[in-house]
Design a protein around this motif. Structure first.
Motif, PDB file in Angstrom:
ATOM      1  N   CYS A 234       0.836  -1.203   0.000  1.00 44.50           N
ATOM      2  CA  CYS A 234       0.000   0.000   0.000  1.00 44.50           C
ATOM      3  C   CYS A 234       0.874   1.257   0.000  1.00 44.50           C
ATOM      4  O   CYS A 234       0.558   2.242  -0.686  1.00 44.50           O
ATOM      5  CB  CYS A 234      -0.930  -0.001   1.204  1.00 44.50           C
ATOM      6  SG  CYS A 234      -2.290  -1.200   1.091  1.00 44.50           S
ATOM      7  N   CYS A 235       1.964   1.220   0.759  1.00 44.58           N
ATOM      8  CA  CYS A 235       2.885   2.361   0.765  1.00 44.58           C
ATOM      9  C   CYS A 235       3.512   2.564  -0.609  1.00 44.58           C
ATOM     10  O   CYS A 235       3.632   3.700  -1.089  1.00 44.58           O
ATOM     11  CB  CYS A 235       3.982   2.144   1.809  1.00 44.58           C
ATOM     12  SG  CYS A 235       3.405   2.206   3.525  1.00 44.58           S
TER      13      CYS A 235
ATOM     14  N   GLY B 212      -0.556   6.029  -2.547  1.00 43.03           N
ATOM     15  CA  GLY B 212      -1.878   6.594  -2.319  1.00 43.03           C
ATOM     16  C   GLY B 212      -3.002   5.975  -3.122  1.00 43.03           C
ATOM     17  O   GLY B 212      -4.144   6.433  -3.027  1.00 43.03           O
ATOM     18  N   THR B 213      -2.715   4.920  -3.897  1.00 42.22           N
ATOM     19  CA  THR B 213      -3.754   4.311  -4.740  1.00 42.22           C
ATOM     20  C   THR B 213      -4.494   3.169  -4.047  1.00 42.22           C
ATOM     21  O   THR B 213      -5.472   2.662  -4.590  1.00 42.22           O
ATOM     22  CB  THR B 213      -3.143   3.783  -6.053  1.00 42.22           C
ATOM     23  OG1 THR B 213      -2.165   2.777  -5.744  1.00 42.22           O
ATOM     24  CG2 THR B 213      -2.487   4.913  -6.831  1.00 42.22           C
ATOM     25  N   ASN B 214      -4.009   2.744  -2.881  1.00 41.33           N
ATOM     26  CA  ASN B 214      -4.613   1.605  -2.188  1.00 41.33           C
ATOM     27  C   ASN B 214      -5.090   1.980  -0.784  1.00 41.33           C
ATOM     28  O   ASN B 214      -5.008   1.174   0.144  1.00 41.33           O
ATOM     29  CB  ASN B 214      -3.612   0.445  -2.085  1.00 41.33           C
ATOM     30  CG  ASN B 214      -3.159  -0.064  -3.438  1.00 41.33           C
ATOM     31  OD1 ASN B 214      -3.945  -0.132  -4.371  1.00 41.33           O
ATOM     32  ND2 ASN B 214      -1.893  -0.415  -3.541  1.00 41.33           N
ATOM     33  N   GLU B 215      -5.590   3.196  -0.608  1.00 42.46           N
ATOM     34  CA  GLU B 215      -5.951   3.670   0.722  1.00 42.46           C
ATOM     35  C   GLU B 215      -7.037   2.834   1.405  1.00 42.46           C
ATOM     36  O   GLU B 215      -6.911   2.533   2.600  1.00 42.46           O
ATOM     37  CB  GLU B 215      -6.380   5.139   0.657  1.00 42.46           C
ATOM     38  CG  GLU B 215      -5.243   6.091   0.249  1.00 42.46           C
ATOM     39  CD  GLU B 215      -4.084   6.046   1.222  1.00 42.46           C
ATOM     40  OE1 GLU B 215      -4.134   6.756   2.230  1.00 42.46           O
ATOM     41  OE2 GLU B 215      -3.131   5.264   0.977  1.00 42.46           O
TER      42      GLU B 215
ATOM     43  N   TYR C 261      -5.400  -0.224   2.752  1.00 38.60           N
ATOM     44  CA  TYR C 261      -4.479   0.132   3.827  1.00 38.60           C
ATOM     45  C   TYR C 261      -5.240   0.321   5.146  1.00 38.60           C
ATOM     46  O   TYR C 261      -4.868  -0.272   6.177  1.00 38.60           O
ATOM     47  CB  TYR C 261      -3.722   1.414   3.466  1.00 38.60           C
ATOM     48  CG  TYR C 261      -2.858   1.939   4.587  1.00 38.60           C
ATOM     49  CD1 TYR C 261      -1.643   1.331   4.893  1.00 38.60           C
ATOM     50  CD2 TYR C 261      -3.267   3.037   5.342  1.00 38.60           C
ATOM     51  CE1 TYR C 261      -0.847   1.806   5.935  1.00 38.60           C
ATOM     52  CE2 TYR C 261      -2.481   3.513   6.381  1.00 38.60           C
ATOM     53  CZ  TYR C 261      -1.275   2.899   6.673  1.00 38.60           C
ATOM     54  OH  TYR C 261      -0.504   3.362   7.708  1.00 38.60           O
ATOM     55  N   PHE C 262      -6.285   1.099   5.138  1.00 35.75           N
ATOM     56  CA  PHE C 262      -7.020   1.376   6.368  1.00 35.75           C
ATOM     57  C   PHE C 262      -7.752   0.137   6.882  1.00 35.75           C
ATOM     58  O   PHE C 262      -7.891  -0.049   8.099  1.00 35.75           O
ATOM     59  CB  PHE C 262      -7.998   2.534   6.156  1.00 35.75           C
ATOM     60  CG  PHE C 262      -7.323   3.871   6.096  1.00 35.75           C
ATOM     61  CD1 PHE C 262      -6.695   4.396   7.219  1.00 35.75           C
ATOM     62  CD2 PHE C 262      -7.282   4.592   4.914  1.00 35.75           C
ATOM     63  CE1 PHE C 262      -6.052   5.626   7.172  1.00 35.75           C
ATOM     64  CE2 PHE C 262      -6.639   5.824   4.857  1.00 35.75           C
ATOM     65  CZ  PHE C 262      -6.027   6.342   5.987  1.00 35.75           C
TER      66      PHE C 262
END
Length: 216
Positions: free
Chosen positions: A40-41, A45-48, A51-52
């Motif tokens: 995700c990192c 920012g495309t897999n927020e 990630y959350f």
């Protein structure tokens, strides 16, 4: 839990931090979540949402430990790639875990590094710009050895195991290798779960990236 003396010297601090996370969470979950967080990192920012969803089970101190694990891996990659040409810290650590937890999902062993290097020497030519397939990629170390022999090729990696696909994606990314990774059955092309594009247009922006996508 892996004892300090059992871990490779360059991964002992990594192992110490990893062990601290396994007091409250299962080993398989921690390792898999670490891979997902790193991807995700690298997704910039495309897999927020992913990630959350992944970090919600951890407290702030544990999330800081995940950041430290990623930092330790980055240090290891840089040092070992400069010294030896390629490195597979994730696969190496995964195998240590597999030896400790044989009844868990961590039940695989990969081709030894020396054999990967020999296979690359025997099979990879000097021409670059070729597209090469690895249908059972594991942690991707055969691709790492092949890339060390001849850089500039494009790799299509496949595996049925999600953990293996995540390790391969990270390994390729950290070695600045362009390619794609598909989590599916390489024989039937069924049971697709996810795919990654690795270092897409790296030549243009020199930024290491792992983007999730769905093949057409």
């Amino acid at each position: 839990m892996i004892k300090t003396q059992e871990a490779p010297k360059g991964l002992r601090e990594f192992n110490k931090i990893f062990n601290s996370l396994t007091y409250r969470h299962e080993v398989v979950t921690v390792f898999d979540d670490l891979l997902t967080i790193i991807i995700c990192c690298l997704g910039r920012g495309t897999n927020e949402p992913l990630y959350f969803d992944t970090i919600k089970r951890y407290n702030p101190d544990e999330l800081q430990q995940f950041a430290q694990l990623f930092a330790e891996l980055c240090i290891y990659y840089e040092k070992e790639i400069n010294a030896s040409g390629w490195a597979d810290p994730l696969g190496t650590y995964y195998e240590l875990l597999a030896g400790k937890y044989k009844k868990s999902r961590l039940g695989q062993y990969f081709t030894p590094a020396a054999v990967c290097t020999l296979m690359a020497e025997l099979t990879v030519g000097q021409e670059w710009g070729q597209t090469m397939n690895e249908p059972c990629c594991g942690s991707g170390r055969i691709v790492l050895a092949a890339n060390h022999k001849t850089k500039g090729n494009y790799y299509v990696c496949e595996d049925l195991d999600p953990i293996c696909c995540k390790m391969t994606a990270i390994n390729l990314c950290m070695h600045e290798i362009r390619g794609e990774v598909h989590c599916h059955n390489a024989l039937t092309r069924k049971d697709w779960r996810f795919s990654y594009a690795i270092n897409y247009e790296y030549w243009k922006h020199k930024t290491k990236t792992v983007f999730m996508y769905k093949p057409s």
